[in-house]
Design an enzyme around this catalytic site. Structure first.
Site, PDB file in Angstrom:
ATOM      1  CD  GLU A  85      -2.791  -1.223   2.432  1.00 55.75           C
ATOM      2  OE1 GLU A  85      -3.733  -2.022   2.383  1.00 55.75           O
ATOM      3  OE2 GLU A  85      -2.629  -0.450   3.387  1.00 55.75           O
ATOM      4  CB  CYS A 335       1.898   6.301  11.374  1.00 50.54           C
ATOM      5  SG  CYS A 335       2.670   7.777  10.816  1.00 50.54           S
TER       6      CYS A 335
END
Ligand code: SAH
Ligand code: SF4
Length: 343
Positions: A85, A335
């Site tokens: 990703e 994150c």
């Protein structure tokens, strides 16, 4: 796209060499996403390229846009059917950054990180890494988004210093004026603290930004949070920081994921400040506090008050500290939320 492969192809097919420059311009300046759109090239060459050399080394299988449109996440299907990703972030109007992946999975195994849970599947090639940037450039162009991709952050899936040669090659491709023309100062690389490569990185790219994921200044706690850090104890990391600063004289970014009840007390903030100041003068550090984005029940973010107290404690010790805005949580693009299983 690997420009070397294009060169080889043009030479082997005995096309005039000036087509290489035309291809470079079409791909890296005009962001064509299909060879048929590269109208500066002769039709026959376009057709041959379409059959033999895809522009991107993967195909996007899904794109998700966050509610506020300030983060876009894409799942990319690689040629061997694995997936990674990558995220596009709009940090301010007209100014995009991208967070790129360097490995499928990660061997470090941090328990609070979705990537770490899956173990390492394989390294990405420089082509697969640089194509993520090309992919977002194409996206911005295709969607007519206002602004440009200015900053590249190696903070997606995987550990950049465990795939150092490919990362090095990618940064050179980014720097190349005829290709991306993105300078070192606009590039940031984040490592869990792989000491053997920190000095190497300083020598290779003294103007790029280095981020170190510290999370704790107690070896015992750090080893639980960053399992492989057991081999690279804090004392060694401190020496590596000193060496890095001697070579680059550049500020280091310290990433600190705040995990409720584990590393978030004011006392721990004080210890962190003292540890940093022992390694180098305070002006050499910028601490990014990242309240944990939830990926499992075992770890959660502290309350906003606690996060603020942690920040203020660092500031009291003259350590520059900011709280990171986590963009893209709703699309699991923040994150630590990237995973190799396509969403
Ligand atoms: N492997 C490198 C770079 C990729 S991880 C590294 O660890 O530095 C990028 C950042 O995301 C790291 O600072 C990591 O600690 C942080 N991170 C991982 N999981 C997180 C989570 N659940 N919430 C917030 N940040 C996380
Ligand atoms: Fe790997 Fe970084 Fe995730 Fe740790 S935080 S598992 S080093 S990607």
């Amino acid at each position: 796209m690997d420009i070397k492969k294009i060169e080889k192809f043009i030479k082997s097919r005995k096309y005039p060499l000036y087509h290489i420059n035309q291809i470079q311009r079409a791909v890296y300046k005009n962001y064509v996403d299909e060879w048929s759109k590269a109208t500066s090239l002769p039709l026959q060459l376009r057709e041959e390229l379409s059959l033999k050399i895809p522009i991107l080394s993967f195909s996007p299988s899904k794109i998700l846009i966050s509610g506020k449109s300030d983060a876009v996440k894409a799942a990319l299907k690689l040629r061997d059917d694995l997936s990674v990703e990558t995220v596009l972030l709009k940090l301010k109007p007209g100014h995009f950054s991208t967070c790129v992946s360097v490995q499928v999975g990660c061997a470090v195994g941090c328990p609070f990180c979705a990537t770490g849970k899956t173990g390492l599947k394989r390294n990405l090639t420089a082509e697969e890494i640089s194509d993520q940037i090309l992919f977002w450039k194409q996206h911005i162009n295709r969607e007519g988004l206002e602004g440009d991709l200015k900053n590249i952050i190696f903070m997606g899936m995987g550990e950049p210093f465990f795939n150092y040669e490919a990362v090095k090659k990618t940064i050179k491709i980014l720097n190349n004026r005829d290709l991306f023309n993105i300078g070192q100062r606009h590039i940031s690389v984040s490592t869990f603290g792989y000491v053997p490569k920190i000095t190497q990185f300083a020598k290779d790219f003294p103007q790029a930004n280095l981020a170190i994921s510290l999370h704790s200044v107690s070896d015992e706690i750090r080893q639980k949070l960053v399992p492989l850090s057991g081999k690279f104890k804090l004392e060694k990391l401190s020496t590596a920081i000193k060496n890095y600063l001697q070579i680059t004289n550049r500020k280091i970014f310290i990433e600190y994921v705040l995990l409720s009840g584990i590393n978030d007390s004011a006392k721990k903030a004080k210890k962190l400040a003292l540890w940093l100041r022992n390694a180098a003068p305070a002006k050499y550090f910028a601490v990014n506090l990242i309240p944990c984005n939830s990926v499992s029940k075992s770890f959660s973010a502290p309350s906003p008050e606690k996060v603020k107290l942690f920040q203020n404690t660092l500031l009291d010790y003259n350590i520059n500290a900011t709280i990171r805005k986590s963009l893209g949580r709703d699309i699991k693009g923040a994150c630590g939320q990237l995973a190799y299983k396509p969403f």
